[in-house]
Design an enzyme around this catalytic site. Sequence first.
Site, PDB file in Angstrom:
ATOM      1  N   TYR A   1       0.803  -1.218   0.000  1.00 38.62           N
ATOM      2  CA  TYR A   1       0.000   0.000   0.000  1.00 38.62           C
ATOM      3  C   TYR A   1       0.840   1.275   0.000  1.00 38.62           C
ATOM      4  O   TYR A   1       0.283   2.365   0.041  1.00 38.62           O
ATOM      5  CB  TYR A   1      -0.947  -0.005   1.209  1.00 38.62           C
ATOM      6  CG  TYR A   1      -2.232  -0.753   0.944  1.00 38.62           C
ATOM      7  CD1 TYR A   1      -2.222  -2.127   0.742  1.00 38.62           C
ATOM      8  CD2 TYR A   1      -3.450  -0.084   0.867  1.00 38.62           C
ATOM      9  CE1 TYR A   1      -3.389  -2.812   0.481  1.00 38.62           C
ATOM     10  CE2 TYR A   1      -4.631  -0.762   0.605  1.00 38.62           C
ATOM     11  CZ  TYR A   1      -4.593  -2.135   0.417  1.00 38.62           C
ATOM     12  OH  TYR A   1      -5.759  -2.802   0.156  1.00 38.62           O
TER      13      TYR A   1
ATOM     14  N   LYS B   1       2.804 -15.045   3.612  1.00 39.14           N
ATOM     15  CA  LYS B   1       3.050 -15.895   2.446  1.00 39.14           C
ATOM     16  C   LYS B   1       4.566 -16.083   2.418  1.00 39.14           C
ATOM     17  O   LYS B   1       5.241 -15.789   1.417  1.00 39.14           O
ATOM     18  CB  LYS B   1       2.504 -15.199   1.181  1.00 39.14           C
ATOM     19  CG  LYS B   1       2.545 -16.039  -0.081  1.00 39.14           C
ATOM     20  CD  LYS B   1       1.483 -17.115  -0.149  1.00 39.14           C
ATOM     21  CE  LYS B   1       1.716 -17.997  -1.366  1.00 39.14           C
ATOM     22  NZ  LYS B   1       0.823 -19.171  -1.406  1.00 39.14           N
TER      23      LYS B   1
ATOM     24  N   ASP C   1      -3.368 -18.092   1.541  1.00 42.38           N
ATOM     25  CA  ASP C   1      -4.297 -18.909   0.755  1.00 42.38           C
ATOM     26  C   ASP C   1      -5.001 -19.912   1.657  1.00 42.38           C
ATOM     27  O   ASP C   1      -6.210 -20.125   1.574  1.00 42.38           O
ATOM     28  CB  ASP C   1      -3.581 -19.596  -0.427  1.00 42.38           C
ATOM     29  CG  ASP C   1      -2.270 -20.271  -0.047  1.00 42.38           C
ATOM     30  OD1 ASP C   1      -1.772 -20.044   1.088  1.00 42.38           O
ATOM     31  OD2 ASP C   1      -1.729 -21.028  -0.868  1.00 42.38           O
TER      32      ASP C   1
ATOM     33  N   ASP D   1      -6.620  -6.862   3.885  1.00 38.93           N
ATOM     34  CA  ASP D   1      -7.701  -6.296   3.077  1.00 38.93           C
ATOM     35  C   ASP D   1      -8.541  -7.417   2.475  1.00 38.93           C
ATOM     36  O   ASP D   1      -9.769  -7.427   2.559  1.00 38.93           O
ATOM     37  CB  ASP D   1      -7.096  -5.433   1.956  1.00 38.93           C
ATOM     38  CG  ASP D   1      -8.160  -4.925   1.000  1.00 38.93           C
ATOM     39  OD1 ASP D   1      -9.197  -4.448   1.488  1.00 38.93           O
ATOM     40  OD2 ASP D   1      -7.955  -5.017  -0.226  1.00 38.93           O
TER      41      ASP D   1
ATOM     42  N   ASP E   1     -12.822  -9.051   3.611  1.00 47.65           N
ATOM     43  CA  ASP E   1     -14.055  -9.135   2.818  1.00 47.65           C
ATOM     44  C   ASP E   1     -14.671 -10.525   2.994  1.00 47.65           C
ATOM     45  O   ASP E   1     -15.890 -10.682   3.093  1.00 47.65           O
ATOM     46  CB  ASP E   1     -13.797  -8.857   1.329  1.00 47.65           C
ATOM     47  CG  ASP E   1     -13.991  -7.370   0.987  1.00 47.65           C
ATOM     48  OD1 ASP E   1     -13.797  -6.523   1.883  1.00 47.65           O
ATOM     49  OD2 ASP E   1     -14.343  -7.065  -0.165  1.00 47.65           O
TER      50      ASP E   1
HETATM   51  C1  IPM Z   1     -10.815  -1.208   2.538  1.00 55.94           C
HETATM   52  C2  IPM Z   1     -10.845  -0.772   1.108  1.00 55.94           C
HETATM   53  C3  IPM Z   1      -9.654   0.131   0.847  1.00 55.94           C
HETATM   54  C4  IPM Z   1      -8.407  -0.673   1.096  1.00 55.94           C
HETATM   55  C5  IPM Z   1      -9.627   0.760  -0.560  1.00 55.94           C
HETATM   56  C6  IPM Z   1     -10.900   1.476  -0.897  1.00 55.94           C
HETATM   57  C7  IPM Z   1      -8.442   1.694  -0.710  1.00 55.94           C
HETATM   58  O1  IPM Z   1     -10.885  -1.856   0.267  1.00 55.94           O
HETATM   59  O2  IPM Z   1     -10.905  -0.342   3.430  1.00 55.94           O
HETATM   60  O3  IPM Z   1     -10.729  -2.408   2.796  1.00 55.94           O
HETATM   61  O4  IPM Z   1      -7.919  -1.375   0.210  1.00 55.94           O
HETATM   62  O5  IPM Z   1      -7.906  -0.598   2.219  1.00 55.94           O
HETATM   63 MN    MN Z   2     -11.095  -3.790   1.297  1.00 55.66          MN
END
Ligand code: IPM
Ligand code: MN
Length: 374
Positions: free
Chosen positions: A136, A209, A242, A266, A270
Amino acid sequence: MIYKVPVIPGDGIGPEIIAEGKKVLEAAAEKHGFGIEWIEYPLGADHYLRTGELVSEETLKELGRYRAIYLGAIGDPRVKPGVLEKGILLAMRFYFDQYINLRPVKLLEGVWTPLRDKGPKDIDFVVVRENTEDFYIGQGGRARSGRSHANLEVKRALYNVKFGLDIDSDSDEIAYQIGMVSREGCTRVIKYAFDLAMQRRKHVSSVDKANVLSDIYGFWREIFEDVRKGYPEVTTDFNFVDAITMWFVKNPEWFDVVVAPNMFGDIITDLGAMIQGGLGLAPGANLNPEGTSMFEPIHGSAPKYRGMNKINPIATIWAGAMLLEHLGEKQAARDIVKAIELNLREGKVRTYDLGGSSTTSDVGDEIARLVRSV
Ligand code: IPM
Ligand code: MN
């Protein structure tokens, strides 16, 4: 006591969900005898398209006078991907050195999870995502464009025949991006994870990893091993990224605190959001315990739902509870989480993502009512 809290509603559905968050936080504040003064900052796509400015140094300095910022969402299809995200959201995470991205993954009662045979007692862990380093840092580039070759003509003829490809002088072009982690950066986030585990079930799982990206994540793993020596009561395990996606699905009950470098953090959060019932329920905190922190839902700005009063505000309300907890208003924070739990358990006032037909503001009203009554 009156807390001054900067609020950035942002783009897409940001303003709608922030309105509900403010409503619920104000109800909790009133109940517990403190006040909140919101200071609005209209950052985001509209501001950028009108002025060409993402976030100014001056605004950052001003925001830095506060302990906690409340953020909706950043991102808009009118602007090329990355411009607003990097220029506003990441700019703030980096400027304020918010080195911890705290993302609870907790399935609440009454919420459906796509994991069959798993329930609230199985899905209750926290991901501590490193938030200032790794891939990042924005270091990268392109090279080798426009190079001429002695044998370009030969190559062109050959590729044309073989692959049907039109070869030009840019065909060798490459792009690269580098990631880095520092001893300080790894140590502080891993320590935070261990301290958190000491208040929970005393288990920390590391994500890396190290089997392929051994320089960067071998270093991470070494520091993890150093830090854990200071916590003899805490058990640990190592997971390749993974593999951990597989275990999140198969055995989420194994996890208590999961600590991950930025990009893997990140990605796996999700997945975490999905197993806790969806993105509409997943809150996050960008923390700098010594400075300015920022609280936001982990989902994005969902532009196609903008202005429809449709999206689930719970992730944002829950992030607001984390904000109050950070400010030291622990009872108010607990009441908000309790109210969210009650709302979900009752299951009457729900947005479409949870199978209901209530609006964003219906849910905010209901949770604010429950906060007053719990
Ligand atoms: C998150 C989002 C951000 C990230 C993006 C929008 C820059 O996906 O907060 O998880 O990758 O951190
Ligand atoms: Mn994200």
